[in-house]
Design a protein around this motif. Structure first.
Motif, short mmCIF file in Angstrom:
data_model
loop_
_atom_site.label_atom_id
_atom_site.label_comp_id
_atom_site.label_asym_id
_atom_site.label_seq_id
_atom_site.Cartn_x
_atom_site.Cartn_y
_atom_site.Cartn_z
N MET A 128 -1.10 5.07 0.78
CA MET A 128 -0.23 4.02 0.29
C MET A 128 -0.94 2.68 0.44
N ALA A 129 -0.95 1.92 -0.61
CA ALA A 129 -1.64 0.63 -0.60
C ALA A 129 -0.91 -0.38 0.27
N ARG A 130 -1.68 -1.30 0.79
CA ARG A 130 -1.10 -2.36 1.61
C ARG A 130 -0.27 -3.29 0.73
N PRO A 131 0.97 -3.62 1.16
CA PRO A 131 1.82 -4.48 0.34
C PRO A 131 1.24 -5.89 0.21
N LYS A 132 1.38 -6.46 -0.99
CA LYS A 132 0.84 -7.80 -1.25
C LYS A 132 1.92 -8.85 -1.34
N THR A 133 3.18 -8.43 -1.54
CA THR A 133 4.28 -9.38 -1.62
C THR A 133 5.38 -8.98 -0.65
N LYS A 134 6.29 -9.89 -0.41
CA LYS A 134 7.42 -9.60 0.47
C LYS A 134 8.24 -8.44 -0.07
N GLU A 135 8.44 -8.42 -1.38
CA GLU A 135 9.22 -7.35 -2.01
C GLU A 135 8.53 -5.99 -1.84
N ASP A 136 7.19 -5.99 -1.98
CA ASP A 136 6.44 -4.75 -1.77
C ASP A 136 6.57 -4.27 -0.33
N LEU A 137 6.51 -5.21 0.61
CA LEU A 137 6.64 -4.88 2.03
C LEU A 137 8.01 -4.29 2.33
N ILE A 138 9.05 -4.90 1.81
CA ILE A 138 10.41 -4.40 2.04
C ILE A 138 10.58 -3.03 1.39
N SER A 139 10.07 -2.87 0.19
CA SER A 139 10.18 -1.59 -0.51
C SER A 139 9.46 -0.49 0.27
N GLN A 140 8.25 -0.79 0.73
CA GLN A 140 7.49 0.19 1.50
C GLN A 140 8.19 0.53 2.82
N ALA A 141 8.72 -0.49 3.48
CA ALA A 141 9.43 -0.26 4.74
C ALA A 141 10.66 0.61 4.50
N ASN A 142 11.39 0.35 3.42
CA ASN A 142 12.58 1.15 3.10
C ASN A 142 12.21 2.61 2.86
N GLU A 143 11.11 2.84 2.15
CA GLU A 143 10.66 4.20 1.90
C GLU A 143 10.33 4.92 3.20
N LYS A 144 9.64 4.21 4.10
CA LYS A 144 9.25 4.81 5.37
C LYS A 144 10.47 5.07 6.26
N PHE A 145 11.45 4.15 6.26
CA PHE A 145 12.67 4.37 7.02
C PHE A 145 13.41 5.60 6.49
N LEU A 146 13.50 5.73 5.17
CA LEU A 146 14.19 6.88 4.60
C LEU A 146 13.49 8.18 4.98
#
Length: 72
Positions: A1-19
């Motif tokens: 998984m690529a490193r997030p570049k924006t706040k939205e990408d970071l939140i989206s990635q975090a949500n996926e990992k939490f799920l």
């Protein structure tokens, strides 16, 4: 998984990992959920069945993230 570049990408990635984390925890048996973890030799800590507590804390954090995202 690529490193997030924006706040939205970071939140989206975090949500996926939490799920993924919640799905994994929900798939665990009662014995696994109540297993005792002895980390006393490593950190001087001992934890008995705190997976459910940790899940509750993570659910609250996740809900706060969603609430703040929905509010603006």
């Amino acid at each position: 998984m690529a490193r997030p570049k924006t706040k939205e990408d970071l939140i989206s990635q975090a949500n996926e990992k939490f799920l993924k984390l919640f799905q994994h925890i929900e798939s665990m048996s009662e014995i696994e959920l109540n297993a005792e973890f002895d980390f006393s030799s490593e950190r001087g800590l001992k934890s008995n069945g705190t997976v459910l507590y940790a899940k509750g804390v993570n659910c609250l954090i996740y809900q706060n993230i969603l609430d703040s995202k929905n509010k603006g």
